[in-house]
Structure formats: structure tokens, C-alpha cells
Motif scaffolding. Structure first.
Motif, PDB file in Angstrom:
ATOM      1  N   THR A   1     -29.391  22.590  30.001  1.00 34.56           N
ATOM      2  CA  THR A   1     -28.848  23.625  29.139  1.00 34.56           C
ATOM      3  C   THR A   1     -28.147  23.068  27.906  1.00 34.56           C
ATOM      4  O   THR A   1     -27.832  23.812  26.986  1.00 34.56           O
ATOM      5  CB  THR A   1     -27.805  24.452  29.912  1.00 34.56           C
TER       6      THR A   1
ATOM      7  N   ARG B   1     -28.786  20.110  21.895  1.00 33.04           N
ATOM      8  CA  ARG B   1     -29.785  19.211  22.460  1.00 33.04           C
ATOM      9  C   ARG B   1     -30.545  18.614  21.291  1.00 33.04           C
ATOM     10  O   ARG B   1     -30.863  19.297  20.333  1.00 33.04           O
ATOM     11  CB  ARG B   1     -30.721  19.973  23.399  1.00 33.04           C
TER      12      ARG B   1
ATOM     13  N   ASP C   1     -28.260   2.909  28.969  1.00 32.30           N
ATOM     14  CA  ASP C   1     -29.678   2.970  29.345  1.00 32.30           C
ATOM     15  C   ASP C   1     -30.576   2.375  28.260  1.00 32.30           C
ATOM     16  O   ASP C   1     -30.133   2.123  27.146  1.00 32.30           O
ATOM     17  CB  ASP C   1     -30.081   4.424  29.668  1.00 32.30           C
TER      18      ASP C   1
HETATM   19  P1  ATP Z   1     -27.483  19.752  31.039  1.00 25.45           P
HETATM   20  O1  ATP Z   1     -26.636  18.514  31.146  1.00 25.45           O
HETATM   21  O2  ATP Z   1     -26.679  20.962  30.757  1.00 25.45           O
HETATM   22  O3  ATP Z   1     -28.425  19.891  32.174  1.00 25.45           O
HETATM   23  P2  ATP Z   1     -28.625  18.344  28.842  1.00 25.45           P
HETATM   24  O4  ATP Z   1     -28.718  17.115  29.706  1.00 25.45           O
HETATM   25  O5  ATP Z   1     -29.727  18.608  27.880  1.00 25.45           O
HETATM   26  O6  ATP Z   1     -28.436  19.620  29.763  1.00 25.45           O
HETATM   27  P3  ATP Z   1     -26.165  17.209  27.802  1.00 25.45           P
HETATM   28  O7  ATP Z   1     -25.984  16.417  29.047  1.00 25.45           O
HETATM   29  O8  ATP Z   1     -24.963  17.888  27.215  1.00 25.45           O
HETATM   30  O9  ATP Z   1     -27.264  18.349  28.010  1.00 25.45           O
HETATM   31  O10 ATP Z   1     -26.793  16.293  26.673  1.00 25.45           O
HETATM   32  C1  ATP Z   1     -27.007  16.838  25.372  1.00 25.45           C
HETATM   33  C2  ATP Z   1     -28.203  16.210  24.701  1.00 25.45           C
HETATM   34  O11 ATP Z   1     -27.887  14.864  24.347  1.00 25.45           O
HETATM   35  C3  ATP Z   1     -29.454  16.113  25.564  1.00 25.45           C
HETATM   36  O12 ATP Z   1     -30.215  17.281  25.517  1.00 25.45           O
HETATM   37  C4  ATP Z   1     -30.190  14.954  24.911  1.00 25.45           C
HETATM   38  O13 ATP Z   1     -30.890  15.423  23.768  1.00 25.45           O
HETATM   39  C5  ATP Z   1     -29.053  14.055  24.442  1.00 25.45           C
HETATM   40  N1  ATP Z   1     -28.766  12.961  25.393  1.00 25.45           N
HETATM   41  C6  ATP Z   1     -27.769  12.929  26.305  1.00 25.45           C
HETATM   42  N2  ATP Z   1     -27.767  11.770  26.998  1.00 25.45           N
HETATM   43  C7  ATP Z   1     -28.803  11.045  26.514  1.00 25.45           C
HETATM   44  C8  ATP Z   1     -29.334   9.751  26.824  1.00 25.45           C
HETATM   45  N3  ATP Z   1     -28.804   8.967  27.776  1.00 25.45           N
HETATM   46  N4  ATP Z   1     -30.417   9.333  26.089  1.00 25.45           N
HETATM   47  C9  ATP Z   1     -30.961  10.115  25.123  1.00 25.45           C
HETATM   48  N5  ATP Z   1     -30.506  11.338  24.788  1.00 25.45           N
HETATM   49  C10 ATP Z   1     -29.446  11.809  25.472  1.00 25.45           C
END
Ligand code: ATP
Ligand code: MG
Length: 158
Positions: free
Chosen positions: A113, A101, A82
Motif C-alpha cells: 500500500t 511508491r 540490500d
Molecule cells: P507496504 O509496506 O504498505 O506493504 P510498500 O512496501 O510499497 O507497501 P513502503 O514500505 O512504505 O511501501 O515503501 C515505499 C516505497 O519505497 C515502495 O513502494 C518502493 O517503491 C520503495 N522501497 C522501499 N524499500 C525499498 C527497497 N529496499 N528497495 C527499493 N525500493 C524500496
């Protein structure tokens, strides 16, 4: 289940492309060669759903999300990339930790979460693959994962 990865992956991307509300363009680099994978389709769907919803969550208006896969070292290497805000260098490896996070303030607004990528890591490793992130702040994030594959539907009889 034994499934053709290109079809499986395209179907998930289609579902997001049809339902997305953001102004984000999807670009696919998906070879038409058939690669078969022996996967738990529900679990892999959950993994890919989380990666794509993260990409959408952090994409700017007018951004692109690129989807692709290649073959490397006898594994399928899948990527979702992205143009979002990215992840600071020192935090990149921690996004696969439970409940981690990056930024509490911005994360609170975004909901979630912090379990999505931790679950993804568990599931990909249970399938014999690896998952990692490459990211640059202000430029974007790419999530990669690998999976073992077969070239023919009959599976590997050796
Ligand atoms: P959930 O998936 O449980 O709804 P979440 O999306 O916050 O919550 P994860 O998918 O485990 O949790 O991602 C962890 C963290 O990594 C996110 O909170 C964000 O800070 C960061 N992150 C993940 N993917 C991206 C991305 N494509 N761009 C920027 N930051 C990201
Ligand atoms: Mg998530």
C-alpha cells in the motif's frame, strides 16, 4: 518493554531467514555486546518486519541482505542493506511519505500500500529515533534508523 536489542533483532531476522522462499543470503554484522532498549516491541517488530520485507521484495535472485548495528552519538544505529534495484535519487526522501511508491508499474506487481515506511517513521520518531534511506539505482538500498539505548538492564537512574 526493556529488551536486549541484539537478541530482539536476531530473532526477527531468524524468522525471515527460516521462512524466505527467495534465493537471498542473509549476512549479519551484529555485535555480541548487550545493548538494552526501552521499546514497544510489537511496534518495533512491525517496523523491522516492513524494512526486511521491502529488502526481500526488491532483492534480485542471488542477492545479499546485510543486517547490522553500531553505536553512534549515543544512539544505536541499525541498518538493513540490500542489493536490489535501488531508488532514484530524487525519490529517496519521499519513500517515508504516506502512500508513496516509487514506480506505479513495478509497485503494482509487488503488492503493498505504500504505508509501511510512513508508519515506520512515525514509530521510530515516537521512540526518539530517526530513520532515513541511502540508495543508488541498480546498486541497492540501505535503511538506517536510530534508537536510544542503555548499557545495563537496570536502566538509567540519573
Ligand atoms: P507496504 O509496506 O504498505 O506493504 P510498500 O512496501 O510499497 O507497501 P513502503 O514500505 O512504505 O511501501 O515503501 C515505499 C516505497 O519505497 C515502495 O513502494 C518502493 O517503491 C520503495 N522501497 C522501499 N524499500 C525499498 C527497497 N529496499 N528497495 C527499493 N525500493 C524500496
Ligand atoms: Mg513495505
Amino acid at each position: 518493554d526493556f529488551v536486549e536489542f541484539n537478541k530482539f533483532f536476531n530473532r526477527i531476522i531468524d524468522r525471515f531467514e527460516m521462512s524466505k522462499s527467495q534465493n537471498v543470503k542473509f549476512i549479519r554484522y551484529i555485535p555480541e555486546v548487550s545493548y538494552f532498549v526501552d521499546i514497544d516491541t510489537d511496534k518495533l517488530t512491525q517496523v523491522i518486519d516492513n524494512i526486511i520485507s521491502n529488502a526481500l521484495k526488491y532483492s534480485p535472485d542471488g542477492g545479499n541482505i546485510r543486517f547490522g548495528f553500531t553505536v553512534q552519538d549515543n544512539m544505536l544505529k541499525v541498518m538493513v542493506s540490500d542489493d536490489g534495484m535501488g531508488i532514484p535519487k530524487e525519490n529517496v526522501s519521499r519513500v517515508f511519505d504516506r502512500f508513496y511508491r516509487v514506480d506505479r508499474a513495478r509497485s503494482r506487481e509487488m503488492g503493498g500500500t505504500g504505508l509501511g515506511l510512513a508508519i515506520a517513521k512515525e514509530m521510530i520518531e515516537a521512540h526518539g529515533g530517526k530513520i532515513w534511506a541511502e540508495s543508488e539505482e541498480g546498486v541497492g538500498t540501505t535503511i538506517f534508523f536510530t534508537l536510544p539505548y542503555e548499557l545495563d538492564e537496570a536502566g538509567d537512574w540519573e
